[in-house]
Design a protein around this motif. Structure first.
Motif, PDB file in Angstrom:
ATOM      1  N   VAL A 122      -0.289   5.447   3.621  1.00 25.47           N
ATOM      2  CA  VAL A 122      -1.329   4.494   3.632  1.00 25.47           C
ATOM      3  C   VAL A 122      -0.883   3.898   4.759  1.00 25.47           C
TER       4      VAL A 122
ATOM      5  N   ILE B 155      -8.975   2.921   4.282  1.00 22.62           N
ATOM      6  CA  ILE B 155      -8.630   4.468   3.401  1.00 22.62           C
ATOM      7  C   ILE B 155      -8.784   4.039   2.170  1.00 22.62           C
ATOM      8  N   ASP B 156      -9.556   4.952   1.687  1.00 21.48           N
ATOM      9  CA  ASP B 156      -9.234   5.454   0.274  1.00 21.48           C
ATOM     10  C   ASP B 156     -10.120   4.209  -0.239  1.00 21.48           C
TER      11      ASP B 156
ATOM     12  N   HIS C   1       0.251  -1.323   0.206  1.00 25.26           N
ATOM     13  CA  HIS C   1      -0.405   0.021  -0.355  1.00 25.26           C
ATOM     14  C   HIS C   1       0.957   1.609   0.015  1.00 25.26           C
TER      15      HIS C   1
END
Length: 519
Positions: free
Chosen positions: A128, A190-191, A124
């Motif tokens: 991240v 996350i995202d 990631h």
């Protein structure tokens, strides 16, 4: 006879003065100043009251109660949500341990380390990873009491110091560690991606600290966390004195490994590979061996895991590659035809973004063409990786002209897509499929299926672990192109290879013929 008594009295006075100093460094005790002033007035009049009211604050000030240096702001801002850092939590622990004889309260230090943190970074990226750490810090703070301190450690872990408590037992601290793990168990979004993390935790009770200092207590918790990480994921370990000895032994072993690599005690042995069509030598595989001064030849199973744990995989790879390429040059100068040499590459080496550039430089240094080097990669690496750097490196090595060998084929479940994606040139059939292939019909079916797949994909094949003439004969009949194993030669030091090659040329035997080949 009076001297021992005098020494004892002095020691008692010293301990009394030390305890008094600890009390005078606690400004909260000044809350009793009005009452003390009133008592002084009743006992000695207005003069005594004035001395008490003015003198006590001065005495506290001289003792250091109001010094800024003793005020510990453990929530100093940094890039991760204003967490404390190592010096601040160490100072916090120092204060608790220093006052324990007065307050009767101690603390416990926890160290939290994330399992497979390198995988999170590889998959990631750094941004991240930082966000995951920040979210995790928020969850940890929410799971703790007011007064507990969370600090960020180097490498992505956390340290936690509990606020002073009178009673701390092992069972209770295990429950705290379990609660901390539970706080981190929920996925982090996350995202639009849901990321799951787990952690291993080590802790040390204040009374169990090797020394009554914050640094010693934190280091003990780190030792316990390291032990938990080796037994993880999700392990919890409490510090014991034996852990420190084990850590010291591991550190000493790491130093011994580094010395062995630097001084050439770890070097490759070479195992020959034979073409089933001609009986000629088709190459050698370079396999790491440790020539220990006292223990003799140490097998790889005993030191390779320690090499990986110590973070020395890349250094080992450099040593083996150097000796392998040097061996090719020596064989060429001696007029001995060895087409190529195979070198195993670990995941750590394949994560180096400059691997292809580094290999090209080494080949140019020895004036060798890339096709003389076979890059051997475990099937498990190809089957499990989605690391862009590894994918790019293997592709770059294939474009450079190096042969890509898929090692231990059949153990990692690599898909056909991955075999194409990584430009594999040859698959090495794991020895578990080769053993008793001449006697076991099911083994024959498995090997025949692998060979048929390889033929349709245009891949070369090599069978590992061939130990009997019957296995060799059956593999040749089924259509396996190359073989390697104890039947032809055990891994041998470089000095023994030249005589073996000359003997092999002189006594090349006819190919075993068992009927016609089947596909």
């Amino acid at each position: 006879m009076q001297k021992p008594q005098h020494t004892a009295d002095y020691g008692g006075k010293l301990r009394l003065s030390t305890r008094l100093g600890l009390y005078l460094r606690r400004p909260e005790l000044l809350v009793f100043l009005p009452a003390l002033s009133l008592i002084a007035f009743w006992a000695g009049g207005e003069g005594a009251m004035m001395i008490t009211a003015l003198g006590l604050p001065v005495l506290f000030a001289f003792a250091g109660a109001f010094r800024d240096g003793d005020k510990t702001d453990f929530r100093l801002p940094d890039s991760l949500g204003g967490l404390a850092l190592r010096p601040h939590i160490t100072k916090f622990l120092d204060g608790i341990l220093r006052d324990v004889s007065v307050t009767g309260k101690s603390t416990t230090c926890f160290v939290i380390q994330f399992d497979e943190a390198d995988v999170l970074l590889d998959r990631h990226g750094r941004a991240v990873q930082t966000e995951v750490l920040a979210r995790s810090a928020e969850r940890l703070c929410a799971a703790l009491r007011e007064g507990d301190t969370v600090a960020r450690l180097e490498g992505g872990g956390f340290a936690i110091a509990l606020a002073p408590m009178r009673r701390m037992d092992l069972e209770g601290m295990i429950q705290v560690a379990t609660r901390l793990q539970a706080a981190l168990a929920s996925p982090i979004s996350i995202d639009a991606a849901r990321i799951y993390v787990s952690c291993s935790i080590g802790f040390c009770l204040g009374p169990k600290s090797p020394l009554p200092t914050g640094a010693s207590l934190l280091d003990a918790a780190q030792v316990a966390a390291d032990d938990a990480g080796r037994n993880g994921p999700g392990a919890i370990r409490a510090y014991t004195s034996g852990m420190a000895r084990k850590r010291a032994d591991r550190d000493a072993f790491r130093s011994e490994l580094e010395l062995a690599l630097d001084e050439g005690h770890i070097r490759p042995h070479f195992q020959p590979q034979i073409c089933t069509d001609t009986g000629a030598i088709s190459g050698f595989e370079a396999l790491a061996r440790w020539h220990h001064a006292e223990r003799g030849l140490i097998p790889p199973a005993e030191f390779l895991p320690a090499i990986e744990e110590a973070g020395l995989s890349e250094r080992l790879g450099e040593v083996i590659l150097y000796h392998a390429l040097a061996a090719l040059v020596h064989w060429d100068k001696a007029g001995l035809h060895v087409p190529n040499v195979g070198v195993n590459f670990s995941s750590a080496e394949l994560r180096n973004p400059r691997l292809a550039e580094k290999l090209k430089w080494e080949l140019d240094r020895f004036d060798l063409t890339p096709d003389r080097l076979c890059v051997e990669i475990l099937e498990t690496v190809i089957a499990e990786t989605d690391n862009d750097v590894i994918v790019h490196n293997i592709s770059a090595l294939a474009k450079l002209g190096c042969g890509i060998d898929l090692d231990d084929f059949g153990t990692g479940h690599a898909s056909i897509t991955n075999i194409r994606r990584f430009a594999v040139r040859r698959i090495k059939i794991d020895r578990s499929f080769v053993t008793k292939v001449d006697e076991d019909r099911e083994q024959q079916k498995l090997v025949s299926g692998i060979l048929s797949l390889a033929e349709r994909m245009g891949l070369e094949t090599l069978a590992e672990g061939v130990e009997t003439k019957g296995e060799h004969a059956m593999l040749a009949q089924l259509g396996c192109g190359h073989v390697q194993g104890f039947l032809f030669g055990r891994p041998m030091p470089f000095d023994a290879t030249q005589s073996w090659i000359l003997e092999q040329h002189a006594h090349r035997s006819a190919l075993p013929m068992i009927g016609s080949r089947t596909r």
